[in-house]
Write a protein that holds these residues in place. Structure first.
Motif, mmCIF file in Angstrom:
data_model
loop_
_atom_site.group_PDB
_atom_site.id
_atom_site.type_symbol
_atom_site.label_atom_id
_atom_site.label_comp_id
_atom_site.label_asym_id
_atom_site.label_seq_id
_atom_site.Cartn_x
_atom_site.Cartn_y
_atom_site.Cartn_z
ATOM 1 N N VAL A 293 -44.305 -3.527 -46.452
ATOM 2 C CA VAL A 293 -43.064 -4.190 -46.850
ATOM 3 C C VAL A 293 -43.177 -4.554 -48.329
ATOM 4 C CG1 VAL A 293 -41.587 -6.209 -46.532
ATOM 5 C CG2 VAL A 293 -42.645 -5.116 -44.543
ATOM 6 N N HIS A 294 -42.242 -4.067 -49.146
ATOM 7 C CA HIS A 294 -42.245 -4.402 -50.566
ATOM 8 C C HIS A 294 -41.764 -5.845 -50.750
ATOM 9 C CE1 HIS A 294 -43.267 -0.431 -52.100
ATOM 10 N NE2 HIS A 294 -42.462 0.077 -51.167
ATOM 11 N N VAL A 295 -42.511 -6.609 -51.540
ATOM 12 C CA VAL A 295 -42.225 -8.036 -51.676
ATOM 13 C C VAL A 295 -42.128 -8.441 -53.146
ATOM 14 C CG1 VAL A 295 -43.374 -8.583 -49.501
ATOM 15 C CG2 VAL A 295 -44.685 -8.670 -51.642
ATOM 16 N N GLN A 296 -41.483 -9.603 -53.351
ATOM 17 C CA GLN A 296 -41.445 -10.240 -54.656
ATOM 18 C C GLN A 296 -42.206 -11.563 -54.557
ATOM 19 O OE1 GLN A 296 -38.071 -9.465 -53.227
ATOM 20 N NE2 GLN A 296 -38.631 -7.409 -53.915
ATOM 21 N N THR A 297 -42.792 -11.986 -55.670
ATOM 22 C CA THR A 297 -43.522 -13.249 -55.689
ATOM 23 C C THR A 297 -42.968 -14.158 -56.764
ATOM 24 O OG1 THR A 297 -45.185 -12.390 -57.216
ATOM 25 C CG2 THR A 297 -45.657 -12.181 -54.852
ATOM 26 N N GLU A 298 -43.145 -15.446 -56.548
ATOM 27 C CA GLU A 298 -42.655 -16.445 -57.495
ATOM 28 C C GLU A 298 -43.577 -17.648 -57.451
ATOM 29 O OE1 GLU A 298 -38.610 -19.164 -58.206
ATOM 30 O OE2 GLU A 298 -38.858 -17.991 -56.359
ATOM 31 N N ALA A 299 -43.907 -18.180 -58.629
ATOM 32 C CA ALA A 299 -44.695 -19.407 -58.698
ATOM 33 C C ALA A 299 -43.761 -20.604 -58.552
ATOM 34 C CB ALA A 299 -45.444 -19.483 -60.018
ATOM 35 N N LEU A 300 -44.128 -21.534 -57.680
ATOM 36 C CA LEU A 300 -43.317 -22.726 -57.442
ATOM 37 C C LEU A 300 -44.169 -23.974 -57.614
ATOM 38 C CD1 LEU A 300 -41.377 -21.759 -54.161
ATOM 39 C CD2 LEU A 300 -40.512 -21.685 -56.509
ATOM 40 N N PRO A 301 -43.548 -25.113 -57.966
ATOM 41 C CA PRO A 301 -44.312 -26.369 -57.983
ATOM 42 C C PRO A 301 -44.742 -26.744 -56.570
ATOM 43 C CG PRO A 301 -41.971 -26.766 -58.401
ATOM 44 C CD PRO A 301 -42.159 -25.288 -58.426
ATOM 45 N N LEU A 302 -45.846 -27.457 -56.466
ATOM 46 C CA LEU A 302 -46.413 -27.761 -55.155
ATOM 47 C C LEU A 302 -45.438 -28.508 -54.248
ATOM 48 C CD1 LEU A 302 -50.075 -28.829 -56.034
ATOM 49 C CD2 LEU A 302 -49.320 -26.702 -54.968
ATOM 50 N N GLU A 303 -44.578 -29.346 -54.850
ATOM 51 C CA GLU A 303 -43.660 -30.124 -54.011
ATOM 52 C C GLU A 303 -42.587 -29.262 -53.347
ATOM 53 O OE1 GLU A 303 -42.517 -30.894 -58.411
ATOM 54 O OE2 GLU A 303 -44.346 -30.748 -57.181
ATOM 55 N N LYS A 304 -42.500 -27.989 -53.737
ATOM 56 C CA LYS A 304 -41.540 -27.059 -53.120
ATOM 57 C C LYS A 304 -42.129 -26.343 -51.899
ATOM 58 C CE LYS A 304 -38.126 -27.362 -56.203
ATOM 59 N NZ LYS A 304 -36.748 -27.783 -55.850
ATOM 60 N N LEU A 305 -43.375 -26.652 -51.570
ATOM 61 C CA LEU A 305 -44.024 -25.988 -50.441
ATOM 62 C C LEU A 305 -43.230 -26.175 -49.152
ATOM 63 C CD1 LEU A 305 -46.496 -24.592 -49.039
ATOM 64 C CD2 LEU A 305 -47.422 -26.902 -48.729
ATOM 65 N N GLN A 306 -43.009 -25.083 -48.451
ATOM 66 C CA GLN A 306 -42.409 -25.132 -47.120
ATOM 67 C C GLN A 306 -43.529 -24.876 -46.112
ATOM 68 O OE1 GLN A 306 -39.169 -22.307 -47.077
ATOM 69 N NE2 GLN A 306 -38.038 -23.384 -48.676
ATOM 70 N N ALA A 307 -44.095 -25.970 -45.628
ATOM 71 C CA ALA A 307 -45.229 -25.856 -44.709
ATOM 72 C C ALA A 307 -44.733 -25.429 -43.337
ATOM 73 C CB ALA A 307 -45.972 -27.187 -44.620
ATOM 74 N N ALA A 308 -45.408 -24.453 -42.764
ATOM 75 C CA ALA A 308 -45.027 -23.962 -41.442
ATOM 76 C C ALA A 308 -45.663 -24.833 -40.374
ATOM 77 C CB ALA A 308 -45.476 -22.509 -41.276
ATOM 78 N N ASP A 309 -44.910 -25.107 -39.340
ATOM 79 C CA ASP A 309 -45.469 -25.827 -38.199
ATOM 80 C C ASP A 309 -46.458 -24.915 -37.482
ATOM 81 O OD1 ASP A 309 -43.912 -28.078 -38.665
ATOM 82 O OD2 ASP A 309 -42.256 -27.333 -37.430
ATOM 83 N N THR A 310 -47.596 -25.483 -37.128
ATOM 84 C CA THR A 310 -48.584 -24.701 -36.382
ATOM 85 C C THR A 310 -48.041 -24.393 -34.994
ATOM 86 O OG1 THR A 310 -50.399 -25.764 -37.574
ATOM 87 C CG2 THR A 310 -50.943 -24.669 -35.508
#
Length: 260
Positions: free
Chosen positions: A155-172
């Motif tokens: 799957v071709h993907v794009q990447t982007e650097a974000l500030p840490l407070e933008k983290l979308q943590a996944a529920d385990t």
């Protein structure tokens, strides 16, 4: 405490890391701070154990978010204020216009990252969602990762650097499994979770491919308890959620959560 006495608390396969951690602590006693790579919970425990033996050294752990499993450690002289120190953690977001992105899982992203020649130690937690992935990485390799991660499992993907407070943590996510086992032995529970015979499960355990709470465990008879996390190389990992009681026939009713 002598080196031999330190070693007695840890598995022989951990001795090399114990040596490394002891060296970091010794340097901190000589006023030389050390920022480690990402540590798993067992490695963090070893570092904290050695730091606690020194009156002149402190440690700060940070994985980029509350509840992080993999964290960097800053080992420093006790007079330094560590709260505002840069822990060298960056956040990279992975996205794609390809609908197949939602089919990717943790192992797909991990494989793509390691295929770039990246060491696991440079990678923190990986949070996967249907819309892509947020993963934490050592800042010194963040630009390389962002520029070179262009494909994940075809799957071709794009990447982007974000500030840490933008983290979308996944529920385990844990898939519940209810077991009825003759005992709480490691080999019995592992064989039931992975649907393998007791004889077949002994091979990877005795070969050192099993960890309990991130510590290598080669004893098939080790008793498990609620809260234990078991990982088997090549099979994944699970958590013993609850021991619900004993049946009339003397078997243990156990609830297990398999990481999905």
């Amino acid at each position: 405490m002598s080196v031999d006495n330190i070693y007695s608390h840890f598995h022989p396969d951990e001795h090399r890391f114990v040596d490394k951690a002891a060296e970091w602590v010794a340097k901190a006693e000589q006023h030389d701070a050390k920022l480690t790579d990402f540590l798993d919970p067992r490695q963090a425990f070893i570092v904290e154990s050695l730091v606690n033996r020194s009156m002149d050294v402190q440690v700060r752990f940070d994985g980029g978010h509350d509840g992080a499993e993999r964290r960097r450690a800053l080992i420093a002289p006790d007079y330094r204020v560590l709260d505002d120190e840069d822990m060298g953690i960056s956040l990279i977001a992975v996205s794609s216009l390809d609908d197949k992105l939602k089919e990717l899982d943790h192992s797909d992203y991990m494989g793509a990252i390691l295929a770039l020649g990246m060491k696991r130690d440079k990678i923190g937690d990986i949070h996967v969602s249907d819309s892509g992935c947020h993963f934490l990485v050592a800042s010194e390799v963040a630009d390389y990762m962002r520029l070179n991660l262009q494909q994940v499992h075809r799957v071709h993907v794009q990447t982007e650097a974000l500030p840490l407070e933008k983290l979308q943590a996944a529920d385990t996510k844990l898939g519940d499994i209810n077991l009825s086992v003759a005992s709480m032995r490691l080999d019995g529970i592992v064989s039931d979770v992975y649907h393998l015979s007791r004889a077949k499960i002994l091979i990877p355990i005795k070969a050192g491919r099993c960890k309990v709470n991130w510590k290598q465990e080669e004893d098939p008879s080790k008793p498990l308890k609620a809260g234990d996390v078991v990982s088997m190389q090549g099979f994944g990992r699970f958590k013993v959620l609850e021991v619900e009681g004993v049946t009339k026939k003397g078997r243990f009713r156990v609830k297990v959560g398999k990481y999905v």
